[in-house]
Design a protein around this motif. Structure first.
Motif, PDB file in Angstrom:
ATOM      1  N   GLN A   9       0.839  -1.194   0.000  1.00  0.00           N
ATOM      2  CA  GLN A   9       0.000   0.000   0.000  1.00  0.00           C
ATOM      3  C   GLN A   9       0.874   1.243   0.000  1.00  0.00           C
ATOM      4  N   CYS A  10       0.529   2.185  -0.880  1.00  0.00           N
ATOM      5  CA  CYS A  10       1.255   3.448  -0.918  1.00  0.00           C
ATOM      6  C   CYS A  10       0.901   4.262   0.322  1.00  0.00           C
ATOM      7  N   GLN A  11       1.935   4.831   0.943  1.00  0.00           N
ATOM      8  CA  GLN A  11       1.723   5.601   2.174  1.00  0.00           C
ATOM      9  C   GLN A  11       0.970   6.891   1.918  1.00  0.00           C
ATOM     10  N   ARG A  12       1.013   7.348   0.679  1.00  0.00           N
ATOM     11  CA  ARG A  12       0.425   8.655   0.401  1.00  0.00           C
ATOM     12  C   ARG A  12      -0.999   8.509  -0.120  1.00  0.00           C
ATOM     13  N   CYS A  13      -1.193   7.706  -1.172  1.00  0.00           N
ATOM     14  CA  CYS A  13      -2.531   7.609  -1.752  1.00  0.00           C
ATOM     15  C   CYS A  13      -3.296   6.401  -1.229  1.00  0.00           C
ATOM     16  N   LYS A  14      -2.618   5.546  -0.460  1.00  0.00           N
ATOM     17  CA  LYS A  14      -3.250   4.417   0.224  1.00  0.00           C
ATOM     18  C   LYS A  14      -3.791   3.361  -0.731  1.00  0.00           C
ATOM     19  N   LEU A  20      -3.133   0.144  -3.645  1.00  0.00           N
ATOM     20  CA  LEU A  20      -2.244  -1.006  -3.775  1.00  0.00           C
ATOM     21  C   LEU A  20      -1.484  -0.978  -5.094  1.00  0.00           C
ATOM     22  N   PHE A  21      -0.204  -1.314  -5.012  1.00  0.00           N
ATOM     23  CA  PHE A  21       0.633  -1.370  -6.208  1.00  0.00           C
ATOM     24  C   PHE A  21       1.545  -2.579  -6.114  1.00  0.00           C
ATOM     25  N   CYS A  22       2.017  -3.023  -7.262  1.00  0.00           N
ATOM     26  CA  CYS A  22       3.012  -4.084  -7.255  1.00  0.00           C
ATOM     27  C   CYS A  22       4.331  -3.484  -6.773  1.00  0.00           C
ATOM     28  N   LEU A  80       6.191   4.223  -1.251  1.00  0.00           N
ATOM     29  CA  LEU A  80       5.391   5.162  -2.039  1.00  0.00           C
ATOM     30  C   LEU A  80       5.232   4.605  -3.441  1.00  0.00           C
ATOM     31  N   CYS A  81       4.065   4.810  -4.041  1.00  0.00           N
ATOM     32  CA  CYS A  81       3.921   4.431  -5.438  1.00  0.00           C
ATOM     33  C   CYS A  81       4.724   5.439  -6.277  1.00  0.00           C
ATOM     34  N   LEU A  82       5.070   5.040  -7.478  1.00  0.00           N
ATOM     35  CA  LEU A  82       5.915   5.911  -8.303  1.00  0.00           C
ATOM     36  C   LEU A  82       5.221   7.233  -8.633  1.00  0.00           C
ATOM     37  N   HIS A  83       3.914   7.189  -8.757  1.00  0.00           N
ATOM     38  CA  HIS A  83       3.168   8.428  -9.006  1.00  0.00           C
ATOM     39  C   HIS A  83       3.367   9.406  -7.851  1.00  0.00           C
ATOM     40  N   CYS A  84       3.155   8.902  -6.632  1.00  0.00           N
ATOM     41  CA  CYS A  84       3.274   9.777  -5.469  1.00  0.00           C
ATOM     42  C   CYS A  84       4.722  10.208  -5.274  1.00  0.00           C
ATOM     43  N   ALA A  85       5.658   9.280  -5.513  1.00  0.00           N
ATOM     44  CA  ALA A  85       7.068   9.620  -5.346  1.00  0.00           C
ATOM     45  C   ALA A  85       7.457  10.759  -6.278  1.00  0.00           C
ATOM     46  N   SER A  90      -0.858  10.132 -12.572  1.00  0.00           N
ATOM     47  CA  SER A  90      -1.070  10.229 -11.133  1.00  0.00           C
ATOM     48  C   SER A  90      -2.215   9.285 -10.782  1.00  0.00           C
ATOM     49  N   ASN A  91      -2.607   9.286  -9.537  1.00  0.00           N
ATOM     50  CA  ASN A  91      -3.704   8.425  -9.120  1.00  0.00           C
ATOM     51  C   ASN A  91      -4.947   9.252  -8.851  1.00  0.00           C
ATOM     52  N   LEU A  92      -6.064   8.727  -9.290  1.00  0.00           N
ATOM     53  CA  LEU A  92      -7.326   9.375  -8.950  1.00  0.00           C
ATOM     54  C   LEU A  92      -7.502   9.322  -7.432  1.00  0.00           C
TER      55      LEU A  92
HETATM   56 ZN   LIG Z   1       0.637   6.687  -4.129  1.00  0.00          ZN
END
Ligand SMILES: [Zn+2]
Ligand SMILES: [Zn+2]
Length: 214
Positions: free
Chosen positions: A19-24, A26-28, A45-50, A92-94
């Protein structure tokens, strides 16, 4: 239990996902990186959030969606986009609200995201939160910058010049010239044999430079 990675779209067991710490979301693991600020390997962090943390955006988050809809309006009136596809378009993530609240998809020009599709001349027509997609309908044709494009097209088509690869076999004259040159060099070398250190400067030359008149 399986889920789709929000970045690369691969479907895998949730136990393999984080789980991404920022957008919460799930990512591989391939699409995640440890938070540079904390260095904590568990706080991923997911790459989008990073990338958002590294370079905060200056244009609208949804500019990619707007651009895509403008592009599609040349070909179609209806566009169905999965949420994952929109993530890709906006780089980015919705937000979670987009997944939970159908009102997030309402065509209210007061919201930044709705402005993106309204600016492009589209409206959200149908949203399916369960399956994670939205259908946009084209409501108006934008006064496109078609004039510029038309000007470009009116120019006559000139085919790209084809460069034929040069023959790798040198011509006979070229070969004989080269051969003659090699012979010449060999002859010169054999004449200079008694002198040691061919690369050394001949004394006359250094004297010349030293005695240069000012
Ligand atoms: Zn994220
Ligand atoms: Zn992934």
């Amino acid at each position: 239990m399986k889920d789709e990675c929000g970045i690369c779209g691969r479907v895998m067991r949730t136990t393999y996902m984080r789980q991404c710490q920022r957008c919460k979301k799930l990512f591989c693991r391939d699409c995640m990186t440890p938070d540079v600020a904390t260095g904590d390997p568990n706080a991923m962090l997911c790459l989008h959030c990073a990338s958002r943390i590294v370079s905060p955006r200056t244009v609208s988050k949804y500019a990619g969606l707007e651009g895509h809809l403008k592009f599609r309006s040349a070909f179609t009136d209806t566009v169905k986009l999965t949420f994952a596809r929109i993530d890709g378009l906006i780089g980015s993530n919705l937000p979670m609200a987009a997944y939970r609240d159908p009102l997030w998809w309402s065509n209210a020009s007061s919201s930044e995201h709705a402005k993106a599709w309204l600016n492009a001349g589209w409206e959200a027509q149908e949203v399916n939160l369960k399956e994670g997609y939205v259908v946009f309908k084209k409501v108006r044709v934008l006064p496109r910058k078609a004039k510029k494009k038309k000007l470009e097209i009116t120019q006559p088509f000139t085919p790209v010049p084809v460069h034929r690869p040069r023959s790798k076999v040198p011509s006979k004259t070229k070969a004989s010239k080269l051969y003659a040159r090699i012979k010449n060099l060999e002859r010169q070398r054999s004449m200079q044999q008694p002198i040691r250190g061919l690369k050394g400067r001949p004394p006359s030359r250094s004297r010349l430079t030293d005695n240069k008149p000012q």
